[in-house]
Structure formats: structure tokens, C-alpha cells
Design an enzyme around this catalytic site. Sequence first.
Site, PDB file in Angstrom:
ATOM      1  CG  HIS A  67      63.562  27.795 118.387  1.00 23.19           C
ATOM      2  ND1 HIS A  67      62.358  27.287 118.846  1.00 23.19           N
ATOM      3  CD2 HIS A  67      63.408  27.913 117.030  1.00 23.19           C
ATOM      4  CE1 HIS A  67      61.544  27.111 117.822  1.00 23.19           C
ATOM      5  NE2 HIS A  67      62.155  27.494 116.706  1.00 23.19           N
ATOM      6  CD  GLU A  68      65.441  30.605 114.737  1.00 22.91           C
ATOM      7  OE1 GLU A  68      65.812  30.090 113.658  1.00 22.91           O
ATOM      8  OE2 GLU A  68      64.238  30.731 115.049  1.00 22.91           O
ATOM      9  CG  HIS A  71      65.320  25.796 113.184  1.00 25.57           C
ATOM     10  ND1 HIS A  71      64.430  24.761 112.981  1.00 25.57           N
ATOM     11  CD2 HIS A  71      64.620  26.778 113.801  1.00 25.57           C
ATOM     12  CE1 HIS A  71      63.239  25.097 113.467  1.00 25.57           C
ATOM     13  NE2 HIS A  71      63.336  26.314 113.975  1.00 25.57           N
TER      14      HIS A  71
END
Length: 237
Positions: A67-68, A71
Site C-alpha cells: 500500500h505504502e 504511494h
Amino acid sequence: MKGVFKLTTVAGVDIGVHYTWLFAFALITWTLASNWFPSDYPHWHAYTYWVTAILAALLLFASLLVHEMAHSLVAIARGHVVRGITLFIFGGVSDIGSKTRSAWDEFLIAFVGPMSSLALSLAGFLALRAGVGGGGSPVEGILIYFTLANLLVGLFNLLPGFPLDGGRVLRSIVWATTGSMSRATAIASMVGIGFGWLLISGGVFIAITDDVVSGLWMGFIGWYLKDSAIAVRRSEH
């Protein structure tokens, strides 16, 4: 963030773990091994619950890292510097070293995180539909938890409360509409404060009426969200 231990570097991004991650890992493992898996799979041996819980918890944090990374990779592609990613008690955070230059950048960087979690949830669901691991197996138990956890992470992060990803999406929309980043931040952070108090209230209610651990966990998340939103709001003044 102090108390961070570097693990590795992926695609030029330093990956670190804050010491509070150990508390989250221990709590998730204990909850899965003592409650979640025994209730769904009462026929397993005792050691199977703990081994499966440890693997499921590690896979959850690997999902948060994905998820990170989503980003961070989009931020890098848009010309931003990413100082690193830190996993901690409430999940993960990407340290993007510069403010987003446009509402479009803000939208893309924020939106890709929840979409990656939802994509992982879909992958887990498809694996379950394909019968991976077989019914009643530890693999099935891990896949069910993986699917539900990523679905929850994706949907929760879409809530329009800053600094959640959904709050950043809201900020990008208000920014594009008004042309003012500071005004967009003020609005998104106020919504974030409201969501924080809502989670705190819900956590207190759940702790009193149902599950103390779940209620406290929700309350702490709400407190973190509220304080983070307040800090961002103050930094803009």
C-alpha cells in the site's frame, strides 16, 4: 519519527519499522491465534493456530507495505522525493519530502494506496474461489483474513478524513475547485478531526458494550487520526 529501525531498501525507498510495530504485531497475532482461527477452525492443533496467526500477521504488514509502496512509487514518478516508508502501530506511512505541486498529483498519490489494498483483497478472493489451499486448511484461513483485512484497509483509507488517503483525495478535489491548497487543507483536516472523534466515541461504546480490545483499538486509531488532523491544521496557520 524516532525509534525506527531500517530493514531494507526497495526501488530506492528505505523501509523501516518503528518499535511500536511490535505491539501491533503481537496484538494481531494473539487475537488471531486465541479467537479468530479457533472459532472458525476448532479442529486445528494448538500450535497450528499460532503459526498460522504469525504468518497471517506478517502477510498483513506486507500488504500495508505494498500500500505504502504504491504511494511512494507514484510520488517518485510525479517528480517527488520519498525519504522512506515506516511501518508502525497504526499501519504505515510514506515520508514524501516535498509538498505535492498540484491537486492532480495529490489525487494520484493518495488514491493509488487504497486501490492497491482493494486489488490485494480481490486477489485473495479469487484465490479462495479457485480453491487454493483447500477447505479447512491454514492456507484458507490466512487467505480469508488477508482478503478481509485488505478490504477493510482499502475502504477505511477511502474515508474523507485527513490525513487518511480519502482525506487527501478530498483535499485534492477542494484544491482543484477553489484553487487554494491552504483552504482545502483546512476543510479536509476539519473532516478528519470529526472522523477522529466519531471513531473515539464508537470505540468507547464498543469497549463498554461488547469487546474491550476492539473498542480500545478503534479509540486509539480515532485519537491518532484526530491529533494528526489537528497538527496539520495548525501547521497551515
